[in-house]
Design a protein around this motif. Structure first.
Motif, mmCIF file in Angstrom:
data_model
loop_
_atom_site.group_PDB
_atom_site.id
_atom_site.type_symbol
_atom_site.label_atom_id
_atom_site.label_comp_id
_atom_site.label_asym_id
_atom_site.label_seq_id
_atom_site.Cartn_x
_atom_site.Cartn_y
_atom_site.Cartn_z
ATOM 1 N N THR A 34 0.811 -1.214 0.000
ATOM 2 C CA THR A 34 0.000 0.000 0.000
ATOM 3 C C THR A 34 0.847 1.268 0.000
ATOM 4 N N ALA A 35 1.885 1.318 0.797
ATOM 5 C CA ALA A 35 2.638 2.562 0.967
ATOM 6 C C ALA A 35 3.974 2.569 0.244
ATOM 7 N N MET A 36 4.795 1.565 0.516
ATOM 8 C CA MET A 36 6.138 1.566 -0.056
ATOM 9 C C MET A 36 6.121 1.513 -1.579
ATOM 10 N N VAL A 37 5.003 1.076 -2.157
ATOM 11 C CA VAL A 37 4.943 1.008 -3.617
ATOM 12 C C VAL A 37 5.087 2.388 -4.235
ATOM 13 N N PHE A 38 4.693 3.440 -3.510
ATOM 14 C CA PHE A 38 4.888 4.785 -4.034
ATOM 15 C C PHE A 38 6.380 5.106 -4.149
ATOM 16 N N VAL A 39 7.170 4.555 -3.215
ATOM 17 C CA VAL A 39 8.623 4.721 -3.296
ATOM 18 C C VAL A 39 9.176 3.960 -4.486
ATOM 19 N N TRP A 40 8.747 2.686 -4.625
ATOM 20 C CA TRP A 40 9.248 1.901 -5.750
ATOM 21 C C TRP A 40 8.831 2.524 -7.076
ATOM 22 N N SER A 41 7.618 3.072 -7.133
ATOM 23 C CA SER A 41 7.165 3.750 -8.352
ATOM 24 C C SER A 41 8.041 4.955 -8.666
ATOM 25 N N TYR A 42 8.367 5.720 -7.638
ATOM 26 C CA TYR A 42 9.222 6.897 -7.838
ATOM 27 C C TYR A 42 10.599 6.488 -8.338
ATOM 28 N N LEU A 43 11.158 5.448 -7.743
ATOM 29 C CA LEU A 43 12.513 5.031 -8.103
ATOM 30 C C LEU A 43 12.597 4.472 -9.524
ATOM 31 N N THR A 44 11.487 4.001 -10.049
ATOM 32 C CA THR A 44 11.480 3.484 -11.422
ATOM 33 C C THR A 44 10.897 4.501 -12.395
ATOM 34 N N LYS A 45 10.736 5.748 -11.929
ATOM 35 C CA LYS A 45 10.142 6.812 -12.749
ATOM 36 C C LYS A 45 8.749 6.406 -13.212
ATOM 37 N N GLY A 46 8.010 5.800 -12.302
ATOM 38 C CA GLY A 46 6.667 5.352 -12.616
ATOM 39 C C GLY A 46 5.681 6.498 -12.699
#
Length: 360
Positions: free
Chosen positions: A139-151
């Protein structure tokens, strides 16, 4: 780690989040020490329970989960029909594949491969903990992973919001089904109480506070001031919960240190397996990378805060199920950063298409 990922990580992931596995290890040692040398602390905490739920731990878990739920913008669900392929991948992987493959890998390793090292009763609890992890998409950390992959941040928000709504209705039945297959019968009212306590209440609180505060202070203040301040409670709540949990788990860790490694094996294999399925599916469907990478990351990572909470509520602080969910916390961050690197290095596999635009 590539330079691009390192630069992005420095911006998109906080110091505490980036080294979360280190803090978990420190909390394991601190918790074990408390349990061994200050047993009065876990003995006292164990007295504050209601319906088998530890009140101090429940408070700490609400501190963990609430800031994540407050990030969710359910108005974004109105855009769910746009670019449906990414959402389809996320939903199918999260709810029709991931919980069942997690159960399979846990059963395979805990009951077959590692059977000589793990007693049958403990294997049952370990499988239960794995099920609780596998049925809880990030739910939350996925926003970090999205940011790091330029999602695509707007589309990631849509995916997470839809998943959170589905989780209210699907998490309990899936967990009960897989636990029953594992010969663990949990009364419906116990599962229902856990869902109300650790999904519905923080989700409702997050939604209400989001609406009220944005109306009064504005979206920029809410995102840049309030959420950043509230997010600090997530880390504090998580670390304190881990110390308490391991103060009860001390004897298990001291007597079976190898079990931490054994537990990590199926969790790591499951994570890599789910990422490959979602990521290659997105490649086959020729989805742009800004949608494909977050779609894979949502299913790959776990809502481990929820899994920890439900494991404690259902099985207790000193259970093998709770231990598995904590090992999930331990392995997730470094493994997800590794997958971020893979996603960034394979960006050329995907077509460049116009990004999804959120309607305000």
């Amino acid at each position: 780690m590539s330079k691009d990922v390192e630069d992005a990580a420095g911006k998109g992931i906080s110091f505490f989040e980036r080294y979360l596995s280190v803090w978990v290890i420190i909390c394991i040692m601190a918790g074990v020490a408390v349990g061994q040398f200050l047993p009065v602390i876990p003995d006292t905490l164990s007295r504050f329970e209601y319906a088998q739920v530890s009140i101090p731990v429940a408070i700490l878990i609400w501190l963990m989960i609430y800031p994540m739920m407050a990030q969710i913008d359910f108005s974004s669900i109105a855009n769910a029909g746009r670019k449906p392929k990414g959402l389809i991948i996320t939903l199918v992987v999260n709810w029709l594949i991931k919980p069942f493959t997690m159960f399979f890998f846990a059963w395979l390793f805990f009951r077959v491969v590692f059977a000589p090292f793990i007693p049958e009763a403990l294997a049952t609890e370990y499988i239960a903990g794995a099920v609780l992890l596998g049925a809880a998409p990030c739910t939350a950390m996925v926003f970090v992973w999205s940011y790091l992959t330029k999602g695509n941040a707007s589309y990631t928000l849509v995916q997470v919001s839809v998943n959170d709504l589905i989780m209210i209705f699907a998490y309990g039945p899936i967990v009960m089904l897989l636990l029953r297959i594992n010969n663990v019968v949990i009364p419906f009212d116990t599962i229902f109480l856990s869902i109300v306590l650790f999904i519905i209440i923080p989700l409702a609180a997050g939604y209400v506070s989001r609406v009220i505060l944005i109306k009064r202070k504005g979206l920029a203040w809410f995102e840049n001031v309030y959420l950043k301040a509230a997010g600090k409670f997530t880390i504090v709540g998580l670390l304190l919960t881990l110390i308490i949990l391991f103060s009860f788990q001390g004897e298990v860790i001291i007597n079976n240190p190898l079990h931490i490694v054994l537990i990590a094996v199926p969790l790591i294999i499951q994570t890599l397996f789910i990422f490959v399925i979602a990521y290659l599916w997105a490649k086959t469907w020729r989805i742009e990378h800004s949608v494909a990478a977050p779609a894979a990351m949502i299913g790959t990572s776990n809502f481990f805060e929820l899994a920890v909470a439900v494991a404690i509520a259902l099985f207790g602080l000193n259970s093998g199920a709770a231990l598995v969910t904590v090992v999930g916390v331990l392995v997730e961050v470094p493994l997800m950063l590794f997958l971020v690197r893979i996603a960034n290095n394979t960006r050329g596999w995907f077509p460049a298409e116009p990004q999804f635009v959120k309607n305000n």
